[in-house]
Motif scaffolding. Structure first.
Motif, PDB file in Angstrom:
ATOM      1  N   ILE A 236       0.834  -1.207   0.000  1.00 12.38           N
ATOM      2  CA  ILE A 236       0.000   0.000   0.000  1.00 12.38           C
ATOM      3  C   ILE A 236       0.866   1.253   0.000  1.00 12.38           C
ATOM      4  N   ILE A 237       1.878   1.275   0.866  1.00  9.49           N
ATOM      5  CA  ILE A 237       2.750   2.452   0.938  1.00  9.49           C
ATOM      6  C   ILE A 237       3.547   2.617  -0.348  1.00  9.49           C
ATOM      7  N   ASP A 238       3.994   1.509  -0.933  1.00 10.08           N
ATOM      8  CA  ASP A 238       4.707   1.579  -2.217  1.00 10.08           C
ATOM      9  C   ASP A 238       3.809   2.145  -3.314  1.00 10.08           C
ATOM     10  N   GLN A 239       2.540   1.773  -3.301  1.00 15.19           N
ATOM     11  CA  GLN A 239       1.603   2.291  -4.292  1.00 15.19           C
ATOM     12  C   GLN A 239       1.401   3.792  -4.123  1.00 15.19           C
ATOM     13  N   ILE A 240       1.282   4.238  -2.880  1.00 12.51           N
ATOM     14  CA  ILE A 240       1.143   5.674  -2.624  1.00 12.51           C
ATOM     15  C   ILE A 240       2.381   6.407  -3.111  1.00 12.51           C
ATOM     16  N   ALA A 241       3.563   5.845  -2.807  1.00 11.04           N
ATOM     17  CA  ALA A 241       4.822   6.479  -3.216  1.00 11.04           C
ATOM     18  C   ALA A 241       4.943   6.564  -4.733  1.00 11.04           C
ATOM     19  N   SER A 242       4.527   5.526  -5.418  1.00 14.51           N
ATOM     20  CA  SER A 242       4.654   5.514  -6.883  1.00 14.51           C
ATOM     21  C   SER A 242       3.754   6.549  -7.541  1.00 14.51           C
ATOM     22  N   LYS A 243       2.643   6.870  -6.881  1.00 14.94           N
ATOM     23  CA  LYS A 243       1.701   7.837  -7.464  1.00 14.94           C
ATOM     24  C   LYS A 243       2.013   9.269  -7.050  1.00 14.94           C
ATOM     25  N   THR A 244       2.602   9.447  -5.873  1.00 17.75           N
ATOM     26  CA  THR A 244       2.882  10.800  -5.399  1.00 17.75           C
ATOM     27  C   THR A 244       4.319  11.233  -5.670  1.00 17.75           C
ATOM     28  N   GLY A 245       5.210  10.246  -5.804  1.00 18.57           N
ATOM     29  CA  GLY A 245       6.618  10.573  -5.999  1.00 18.57           C
ATOM     30  C   GLY A 245       7.310  10.996  -4.715  1.00 18.57           C
ATOM     31  N   ASN A 246       6.581  11.052  -3.608  1.00 22.51           N
ATOM     32  CA  ASN A 246       7.143  11.511  -2.341  1.00 22.51           C
ATOM     33  C   ASN A 246       7.710  10.332  -1.559  1.00 22.51           C
TER      34      ASN A 246
END
Length: 351
Positions: A236-246
């Protein structure tokens, strides 16, 4: 009025600098780094003018110490130098300096450069505060989603993040795992790191309600399913990171989620890491997570007393928990108790 520190072992430079700047800023002059660090305990400047060539502690060592401390890491530093050297400038910028000013300096040039950097710093500060507010808002919403689904662990996320903050602050004050902490805190303050700790159980979103809220002890198969929340949290966190770039902000959240069930002796999950191979975030969260579970009611047990919880954690030093962190826990266990009581009373009163 903005505050400027001038740190230089030359009386002439200090007098000249103060004469140039005192009409526009509140100016403090110091002949040594030691005096500056002493004053920093009482006053936080908006900018530091720092000489490079000083006895006892040169400018490079000073800026390293400034950037390694949570309280001073964001103070902009301009180096004062009597010579122009590309290697010196390269090293200075690498260590975090924002500019170089050659001595003797002209009044107009110095004021213009300081004003320019202070304006930029203010804009960066405003932008950073906005981003942090946005990030903390998102974290709070996601954490609340997890908390609301898991009916058996009410208040767990809020309490564990408070325990994590307590441990981190005490570690900083005592110099425990100093190098690892400096790496953690290079780009983020402790409040941001602790906010990200609230996502340590985010993977429970992917676990069935029937298992998550089962009113009783889990079967072996059900426990295996529960353990999957760690890997699910990573995804889940990896998915958020991939979409936000943060990625940098979420790196802490991922570490808390990924490693809080690893054990010091290597018998934990999901990777069976051992000792200091377990990232520090996971070793810290392990103590916070287990302590809260022990002193809280669960469907399969009643809450243990604080004293019993302390005994269990201390006895598992070197097996489940990092021995250094357990020693710290023993010294501050009273503060854990204060947090647990305050949070539980707050929840009962609807605060």
């Amino acid at each position: 009025m903005k505050t400027i520190f001038i740190v230089d072992d030359s009386d002439i430079s200090l007098v000249n600098g103060k004469q140039v700047l005192e009409e526009h800023y509140r100016v403090f002059t110091m002949l040594s780094a030691a005096k500056m660090f002493s004053l920093l305990e009482k006053v936080t400047p908006d900018l530091i003018l720092l000489d490079i060539e000083m006895p006892e502690m040169d400018g490079f060592k000073v800026i390293e110490q400034l950037k390694g401390d949570e309280k001073t890491s964001r103070i902009p530093v301009i180096f004062l130098t009597g010579t122009v050297d590309e290697n010196i400038e390269a090293r200075g910028f690498q260590l975090g300096a924002i500019d170089f000013v050659t001595k003797p300096f002209s009044k107009l040039s110095l004021i213009n450069r300081i004003e320019s950097h202070l304006n930029v710093t203010e804009l960066i500060k405003m932008r950073t505060e906005h981003i942090e507010k946005l990030q903390n808002g998102i974290v709070s919403v996601l954490a609340d989603v997890v908390e609301n689904r898991d009916e058996t662990t009410g208040g767990h996320i809020e309490r564990t993040s408070s325990y994590v903050k307590l441990l981190l602050n005490e570690m900083v004050q005592r110099g425990i795992y100093k190098e690892e902490l400096q790496k953690m805190r290079r780009n983020w303050n402790i409040d941001v790191v602790c906010a990200s700790a609230r996502l340590h159980d985010i993977g429970k979103i992917a676990i069935s309600d029937l298992i998550l809220n089962k009113p009783g002890k889990l079967s072996d198969d059900e426990f295996t399913k529960i353990k999957e929340h760690v890997v699910e949290g990573e995804h889940i966190i990896d998915q958020i990171a991939s979409k936000t770039g943060n990625v940098e902000f979420l790196r802490f959240a991922r570490a808390f989620a990924s490693y809080h069930h690893e054990r010091w002796d290597g018998s934990g999950y999901p990777r069976g890491l051992a000792g200091e191979n377990i990232p520090l975030e996971g070793r810290i969260m392990a103590i916070a997570d287990v302590y809260d579970a022990l002193v809280s009611d669960r469907p399969y047990k009643k809450a243990f007393s604080h004293e019993k919880a302390v005994e269990i954690i201390v006895n598992d030093s070197g097996r489940q928990f990092d021995p250094k962190l357990v020693e710290l826990f023993k010294e501050i266990e009273g503060k854990f108790y204060e947090i647990s009581v305050a949070k539980i009373l707050g929840e009962e009163n609807g605060d």
